[in-house]
Write an enzyme that holds these catalytic residues in place. Structure first.
Site, PDB file in Angstrom:
ATOM      1  N   ASP A   2       0.809  -1.219   0.000  1.00 30.13           N
ATOM      2  CA  ASP A   2       0.000   0.000   0.000  1.00 30.13           C
ATOM      3  C   ASP A   2       0.842   1.269   0.000  1.00 30.13           C
ATOM      4  OD1 ASP A   2       0.944   0.087   2.618  1.00 30.13           O
ATOM      5  OD2 ASP A   2      -1.001  -0.337   3.532  1.00 30.13           O
ATOM      6  N   ASP A  14       0.514 -10.851   6.157  1.00 28.50           N
ATOM      7  CA  ASP A  14       0.240 -10.038   4.984  1.00 28.50           C
ATOM      8  C   ASP A  14       1.590  -9.683   4.357  1.00 28.50           C
ATOM      9  OD1 ASP A  14      -1.698  -8.911   3.364  1.00 28.50           O
ATOM     10  OD2 ASP A  14      -1.914  -7.081   4.534  1.00 28.50           O
TER      11      ASP A  14
END
Length: 235
Positions: free
Chosen positions: A39, A148
């Protein structure tokens, strides 16, 4: 008969010792899953207040050009015009065909996981049998059994600083959650991020999301702490 008896006893002792050595290891394994993310936000473990007990120094954050972020720079995901981003060096590091290093988000509470390292082995998916050691550099909204993995083109998720840092589409490259869907789509990313995108498809062999693993905490190798700048307490 004496030689046979000694031989039998030795085999028994070897079996007993092996069992004792392996049992604690097996019990320390926990089942979980992997997902992917990229991100471009400043990692949660970049804040001193989020570090796990005994950890030294927050993980490194970068400016828009992947140089060191300025002191006091704000997270680009939460402050318009913020100058603190994730660093390009948080891409996976291939060691050989079955083992790699990397970085990941792990755990919902940063102070429980920040900077700690974990070794996991996939038990499903195309990477079944392959392993990674990852350092937790992010947390929040991630369960205590999920990792993640920081993977360029892995999906921006809830927050997106990749548009500010690289001019990515508003929802990131590919799916907002999960990212690109093929190796060919890695060409959409900036050249400095493409190797990490290809890792996912060429080394891991597929999407990686929701693949099952078993994992345990391990001491952090220098290959990771030298990149992140954060050394957790030894276990």
């Amino acid at each position: 008969m004496r030689p046979a008896s000694i031989s039998t006893m030795l085999r028994y002792l070897v079996l007993l010792i092996s069992t004792l050595l392996l049992t604690p290891l097996a019990r320390s394994q926990t089942a979980g899953t992997t997902t992917t993310t990229w991100d471009c936000c400043e990692p949660a473990c970049g804040y001193t207040s989020n570090l796990s007990p005994g950890a030294r120094e927050p993980v490194k954050s970068c400016n828009q050009n992947n140089g060191p972020a300025a002191a006091g720079a704000q997270n680009a995901c939460f402050t318009q015009g913020g100058g603190a981003f994730s660093c390009q060096t948080y891409q996976p590091i291939i060691v050989n065909n079955t083992f790699a290093y990397g970085f990941a988000g792990h755990g919902n509470t940063a102070t429980s996981t920040c900077c700690k390292c974990y070794q996991f082995t996939w038990t499903s998916g195309a990477a079944k049998g392959k392993s990674m050691i990852v350092q937790a550099i992010n947390a929040g909204g991630i369960t205590d059994v999920d990792f993640d993995i920081y993977t360029p083109g892995g999906g921006v998720g809830d927050f997106n600083a990749c548009t500010a840092q690289y001019g990515a589409p508003s929802g990131g490259w590919g799916r907002q959650y999960g990212g690109v869907t093929s190796d060919a789509q890695c060409s959409q990313l900036p050249s400095n991020l493409q190797a990490g995108c290809h890792w996912r498809w060429q080394w891991a062999g597929g999407d990686v999301n929701e693949w099952a693993i078993t994992f345990k905490q391990v001491n952090c190798p220098s290959q990771l702490t030298s990149v992140s700048g954060c050394i957790p307490a030894a276990i």
